[in-house]
Design an enzyme around this catalytic site. Structure first.
Site, PDB file in Angstrom:
ATOM      1  N   ARG A 158      43.074  49.723  40.313  1.00 51.31           N
ATOM      2  CA  ARG A 158      44.646  49.251  39.902  1.00 51.31           C
ATOM      3  C   ARG A 158      45.549  48.295  41.310  1.00 51.31           C
ATOM      4  O   ARG A 158      45.596  49.880  42.331  1.00 51.31           O
ATOM      5  CB  ARG A 158      45.816  49.364  38.497  1.00 51.31           C
ATOM      6  N   GLU A 173      43.299  30.303  37.582  1.00 48.04           N
ATOM      7  CA  GLU A 173      44.007  29.473  37.020  1.00 48.04           C
ATOM      8  C   GLU A 173      45.047  29.062  37.542  1.00 48.04           C
ATOM      9  O   GLU A 173      45.976  28.109  36.977  1.00 48.04           O
ATOM     10  CB  GLU A 173      44.373  30.177  35.559  1.00 48.04           C
ATOM     11  N   SER A 212      48.138  44.700  32.481  1.00 42.73           N
ATOM     12  CA  SER A 212      46.365  45.674  30.837  1.00 42.73           C
ATOM     13  C   SER A 212      47.479  46.866  30.085  1.00 42.73           C
ATOM     14  O   SER A 212      46.953  46.788  29.397  1.00 42.73           O
ATOM     15  CB  SER A 212      45.884  45.805  32.456  1.00 42.73           C
ATOM     16  N   GLY A 271      47.974  39.839  33.843  1.00 41.01           N
ATOM     17  CA  GLY A 271      48.954  40.300  32.811  1.00 41.01           C
ATOM     18  C   GLY A 271      49.430  41.421  33.685  1.00 41.01           C
ATOM     19  O   GLY A 271      49.669  41.632  34.352  1.00 41.01           O
ATOM     20  N   HIS A 274      43.033  35.103  40.559  1.00 38.05           N
ATOM     21  CA  HIS A 274      43.820  34.318  39.323  1.00 38.05           C
ATOM     22  C   HIS A 274      43.033  32.288  39.947  1.00 38.05           C
ATOM     23  O   HIS A 274      44.500  31.629  40.033  1.00 38.05           O
ATOM     24  CB  HIS A 274      45.072  33.810  39.280  1.00 38.05           C
ATOM     25  N   CYS A 285      41.800  39.699  36.778  1.00 44.62           N
ATOM     26  CA  CYS A 285      43.089  40.541  37.137  1.00 44.62           C
ATOM     27  C   CYS A 285      42.988  41.836  36.495  1.00 44.62           C
ATOM     28  O   CYS A 285      42.546  42.548  35.760  1.00 44.62           O
ATOM     29  CB  CYS A 285      44.590  39.709  37.637  1.00 44.62           C
ATOM     30  N   ILE A 297      47.159  38.479  43.606  1.00 41.91           N
ATOM     31  CA  ILE A 297      48.745  38.972  42.916  1.00 41.91           C
ATOM     32  C   ILE A 297      48.618  40.121  41.978  1.00 41.91           C
ATOM     33  O   ILE A 297      48.044  41.012  40.955  1.00 41.91           O
ATOM     34  CB  ILE A 297      49.193  38.315  41.292  1.00 41.91           C
ATOM     35  N   ARG A 298      49.182  41.588  43.274  1.00 41.90           N
ATOM     36  CA  ARG A 298      49.097  42.396  42.935  1.00 41.90           C
ATOM     37  C   ARG A 298      47.820  43.213  42.085  1.00 41.90           C
ATOM     38  O   ARG A 298      47.866  43.522  40.880  1.00 41.90           O
ATOM     39  CB  ARG A 298      50.371  42.555  41.008  1.00 41.90           C
TER      40      ARG A 298
HETATM   41  N1  GLN Z   1      48.582  45.174  38.499  1.00 44.83           N
HETATM   42  C1  GLN Z   1      48.055  44.181  36.847  1.00 44.83           C
HETATM   43  C2  GLN Z   1      47.706  45.365  35.698  1.00 44.83           C
HETATM   44  O1  GLN Z   1      47.413  46.822  35.983  1.00 44.83           O
HETATM   45  C3  GLN Z   1      47.544  43.535  36.545  1.00 44.83           C
HETATM   46  C4  GLN Z   1      48.482  41.491  37.631  1.00 44.83           C
HETATM   47  C5  GLN Z   1      47.930  40.441  37.720  1.00 44.83           C
HETATM   48  O2  GLN Z   1      47.179  40.669  36.619  1.00 44.83           O
HETATM   49  N2  GLN Z   1      48.656  39.685  37.803  1.00 44.83           N
HETATM   50  O3  GLN Z   1      47.462  45.069  34.915  1.00 44.83           O
END
Ligand code: GLN
Length: 188
Positions: A105, A172, A48, A46, A170, A78, A134-135
């Site tokens: 990050r 999940e 952070s 999500g 991820h 993540c 994902i990111r």
């Molecule tokens: N880039 C998000 C963060 O810094 C983490 C991305 C993710 O949980 N998919 O919180």
């Protein structure tokens, strides 16, 4: 066995479904009382910063931190991994600061922001596991007794330290249950 998923923000239901598919009970954790009878907790992906803020606002921050320090099994995926890290690159602050890792990050920049790769993680399974990023953050350094569990292109994307497990990816979001099975075994 009841396994919690911190449900303040981010991807919760997918983790719960995976835990349930393994024959255990995934439980949403939104407040202190939800910790009752849990054998471990997943901190989901999500944002952070948002999850850290909500943990403090809902008075769960200190309780969760002390529980982890006393040995409660935790898995951060993540954003959850960022919450666990003692050090965050280019930042003097942090969140729970319980795991001896340094993370960066959004380490893959915008071009490679999201990608998928099949990787064999010896510690978890002899079959390749699909990893979705994902990111995603990266683990740039590990300290103390942290064990590297998985690297992708020489970069650390999963690590474990005693009762704490962290993945940049991820599991999940795939049909594969092996990484969840690994964490369930940590909770036994
Ligand atoms: N880039 C998000 C963060 O810094 C983490 C991305 C993710 O949980 N998919 O919180």
């Amino acid at each position: 066995m009841k396994i919690g998923v911190l449900a303040l923000q981010g991807g919760v239901i997918e983790h719960i479904n995976h835990i349930n598919q393994l024959g255990h009970e995934g439980v949403e954790v939104k407040k202190l009382e939800d910790f009752k009878d849990l054998r471990g907790i997943i901190l989901p992906g999500g944002e952070s910063t948002t999850i850290g803020k909500l943990l403090r606002e809902r008075n769960m921050f200190i309780f969760l931190r002390e529980k982890i320090i006393s040995g409660f099994p935790v898995w951060g995926t993540c954003a959850g991994m960022i919450l666990l890290a003692k050090h965050i690159e280019e930042s003097s602050s942090g969140h729970l600061k319980v795991m001896d890792i340094k993370v960066k990050r959004n380490a893959y920049g915008s071009q490679l922001a999201s990608f998928k790769k099949n990787v064999i993680i010896n510690e978890i399974s002899s079959e390749p596991i699909p990893l979705i990023f994902i990111r995603a953050p990266l683990i740039t350094e590990v300290f103390e007794d942290v064990k590297t569990i998985c690297t992708v292109d020489d970069k650390i994307v999963a690590a474990k330290q005693n009762n704490m497990f962290a993945t940049a990816f991820h599991p999940e979001l795939t049909d594969n249950l092996e990484v969840h099975r690994y964490f369930v075994n940590m909770c036994k």
